[in-house]
Design an enzyme around this catalytic site. Sequence first.
Site, PDB file in Angstrom:
ATOM      1  N   LEU A   1       0.825  -1.212   0.000  1.00  0.00           N
ATOM      2  CA  LEU A   1       0.000   0.000   0.000  1.00  0.00           C
ATOM      3  C   LEU A   1       0.858   1.262   0.000  1.00  0.00           C
ATOM      4  O   LEU A   1       0.571   2.214  -0.725  1.00  0.00           O
ATOM      5  CB  LEU A   1      -0.937  -0.011   1.206  1.00  0.00           C
ATOM      6  CG  LEU A   1      -1.969  -1.131   1.219  1.00  0.00           C
ATOM      7  CD1 LEU A   1      -2.743  -1.133   2.529  1.00  0.00           C
ATOM      8  CD2 LEU A   1      -2.927  -0.999   0.038  1.00  0.00           C
TER       9      LEU A   1
ATOM     10  N   THR B   1      -5.334   5.104   7.148  1.00  0.00           N
ATOM     11  CA  THR B   1      -6.187   4.059   6.585  1.00  0.00           C
ATOM     12  C   THR B   1      -5.667   2.685   6.991  1.00  0.00           C
ATOM     13  O   THR B   1      -6.027   1.682   6.374  1.00  0.00           O
ATOM     14  CB  THR B   1      -6.240   4.156   5.049  1.00  0.00           C
ATOM     15  OG1 THR B   1      -4.901   4.048   4.525  1.00  0.00           O
ATOM     16  CG2 THR B   1      -6.863   5.462   4.593  1.00  0.00           C
TER      17      THR B   1
ATOM     18  N   ARG C   1      -4.707   1.020  10.793  1.00  0.00           N
ATOM     19  CA  ARG C   1      -5.446   0.490  11.935  1.00  0.00           C
ATOM     20  C   ARG C   1      -5.588   1.599  12.971  1.00  0.00           C
ATOM     21  O   ARG C   1      -4.688   2.407  13.186  1.00  0.00           O
ATOM     22  CB  ARG C   1      -4.718  -0.712  12.556  1.00  0.00           C
ATOM     23  CG  ARG C   1      -4.795  -1.987  11.720  1.00  0.00           C
ATOM     24  CD  ARG C   1      -6.220  -2.544  11.676  1.00  0.00           C
ATOM     25  NE  ARG C   1      -6.317  -3.793  10.931  1.00  0.00           N
ATOM     26  CZ  ARG C   1      -6.641  -3.875   9.644  1.00  0.00           C
ATOM     27  NH1 ARG C   1      -6.846  -2.765   8.943  1.00  0.00           N
ATOM     28  NH2 ARG C   1      -6.740  -5.047   9.055  1.00  0.00           N
TER      29      ARG C   1
ATOM     30  N   ASP D   1      -9.830   6.676   8.641  1.00  0.00           N
ATOM     31  CA  ASP D   1     -10.760   5.642   8.171  1.00  0.00           C
ATOM     32  C   ASP D   1     -10.906   4.510   9.163  1.00  0.00           C
ATOM     33  O   ASP D   1     -11.749   3.628   8.960  1.00  0.00           O
ATOM     34  CB  ASP D   1     -10.261   5.086   6.828  1.00  0.00           C
ATOM     35  CG  ASP D   1     -11.236   4.098   6.204  1.00  0.00           C
ATOM     36  OD1 ASP D   1     -12.411   4.478   5.994  1.00  0.00           O
ATOM     37  OD2 ASP D   1     -10.834   2.951   5.937  1.00  0.00           O
TER      38      ASP D   1
ATOM     39  N   GLU E   1     -14.217  -0.738  16.627  1.00  0.00           N
ATOM     40  CA  GLU E   1     -15.113  -0.668  15.467  1.00  0.00           C
ATOM     41  C   GLU E   1     -16.193  -1.739  15.560  1.00  0.00           C
ATOM     42  O   GLU E   1     -15.858  -2.911  15.764  1.00  0.00           O
ATOM     43  CB  GLU E   1     -14.305  -0.844  14.179  1.00  0.00           C
ATOM     44  CG  GLU E   1     -13.310   0.267  13.938  1.00  0.00           C
ATOM     45  CD  GLU E   1     -12.407   0.012  12.730  1.00  0.00           C
ATOM     46  OE1 GLU E   1     -11.781   0.972  12.247  1.00  0.00           O
ATOM     47  OE2 GLU E   1     -12.321  -1.149  12.266  1.00  0.00           O
TER      48      GLU E   1
ATOM     49  N   HIS F   1     -14.275   2.892   7.939  1.00  0.00           N
ATOM     50  CA  HIS F   1     -13.445   1.756   7.522  1.00  0.00           C
ATOM     51  C   HIS F   1     -13.836   1.281   6.121  1.00  0.00           C
ATOM     52  O   HIS F   1     -14.091   0.094   5.885  1.00  0.00           O
ATOM     53  CB  HIS F   1     -13.549   0.595   8.528  1.00  0.00           C
ATOM     54  CG  HIS F   1     -12.319  -0.284   8.505  1.00  0.00           C
ATOM     55  ND1 HIS F   1     -11.779  -0.810   9.657  1.00  0.00           N
ATOM     56  CD2 HIS F   1     -11.538  -0.731   7.479  1.00  0.00           C
ATOM     57  CE1 HIS F   1     -10.719  -1.557   9.336  1.00  0.00           C
ATOM     58  NE2 HIS F   1     -10.556  -1.517   8.017  1.00  0.00           N
TER      59      HIS F   1
ATOM     60  N   ALA G   1     -11.936   2.428   3.239  1.00  0.00           N
ATOM     61  CA  ALA G   1     -10.856   2.649   2.269  1.00  0.00           C
ATOM     62  C   ALA G   1     -10.631   1.424   1.392  1.00  0.00           C
ATOM     63  O   ALA G   1     -10.321   1.543   0.206  1.00  0.00           O
ATOM     64  CB  ALA G   1      -9.567   3.027   2.992  1.00  0.00           C
ATOM     65  N   TRP G   2     -10.803   0.257   1.944  1.00  0.00           N
ATOM     66  CA  TRP G   2     -10.541  -0.991   1.221  1.00  0.00           C
ATOM     67  C   TRP G   2     -11.708  -1.456   0.365  1.00  0.00           C
ATOM     68  O   TRP G   2     -11.572  -2.385  -0.429  1.00  0.00           O
ATOM     69  CB  TRP G   2     -10.271  -2.112   2.245  1.00  0.00           C
ATOM     70  CG  TRP G   2     -11.522  -2.475   3.019  1.00  0.00           C
ATOM     71  CD1 TRP G   2     -12.088  -1.772   4.036  1.00  0.00           C
ATOM     72  CD2 TRP G   2     -12.372  -3.594   2.778  1.00  0.00           C
ATOM     73  NE1 TRP G   2     -13.240  -2.384   4.468  1.00  0.00           N
ATOM     74  CE2 TRP G   2     -13.436  -3.505   3.711  1.00  0.00           C
ATOM     75  CE3 TRP G   2     -12.353  -4.650   1.880  1.00  0.00           C
ATOM     76  CZ2 TRP G   2     -14.470  -4.440   3.762  1.00  0.00           C
ATOM     77  CZ3 TRP G   2     -13.379  -5.585   1.933  1.00  0.00           C
ATOM     78  CH2 TRP G   2     -14.414  -5.480   2.873  1.00  0.00           C
TER      79      TRP G   2
END
Length: 316
Positions: free
Chosen positions: A159, A231, A233, A257, A262, A283, A285-286
């Site tokens: 990434l 983005t 953890r 993000d 969560e 959460h 972004a992925w």
Amino acid sequence: MRGVFLDYRSIDPGDLDRSGLASALAAWDWHAGTTPEQVSERIADAEVIVSNKVPLPADVLAGAARLRLVCIAATGTDKVDLAAARQLGIQVSNVTAYATPSVVQHVFALALALSTSLLKYQRDVINGTWQAQKQFCLLDHPISELAGKTMGILGYGELGKGVAVVARAFGMKVLLARRPGGGPDDRIPLHELLPRVDVLTLHLPLAENTRMLIGGAELSMMKPSALLINTARGGIVAEHALAEALRSGEIGGAGVDVLALEPPADDTPLLAGDVPNLILTPHTAWASRESRQRLLDEIALNIRAFAEGEARNSVL
């Protein structure tokens, strides 16, 4: 073989083609979600488990006598007791690189929205501020360019490398931070990098040496105009410290993000209504459709390879 997908709804809200995965095994049990209390019963007779975020501790794995393969529907392995799986002879496979385009574009969506005051100007249009002006445009909020700025990347794997390519395309200078515990000598120690960057983006896994890595002391080293993008953890960033840094103007803004908990509790520091210059996304972004489809297809390939005696994407 019989498979159990413990939290399928976390991957597919209804827009994916799961036929490839479905045909990888003779029988499936599909569960939208699974609580920790339900796991043992649901996997009791399973030979293959697919799980995104459902924890699989040692006692749960030991209770599944027929279990041969755990497929993590993600890259991170922190939800599975890998030591126990190894001792029990259970293969664990994950999926890598499936979400790179999605995460990279989300990083820049956050950075661009903050740099252009995009959400503030959108609110001005909705509330009528623009319509009430005597000139053709609004200039009430700062707008800056990414070109010529410096991006610091902490975590230079799949990434981080993808982000660097796009950063350079924007005309940014890229600096690489040295990871906790060491790293290549050409990378910059974090305390030296932080004062130099205009945008800091995080792409590290959550581990003991990265937990709360960015706290009050680190934020105080950054420029007052700097942006933090996370983005990776949530536990990597101290949320109370970030909220206070934004309130005090110690940094210029943040795009987040991920959170430590969560879904978040109502008293999560970054959910407070008075935190300025913060964009918080849930959460996602992925989570482009293309990314999630690649994930399902890769899980199917992992299962088919296992059936043929190949340890594809094994993390053990």
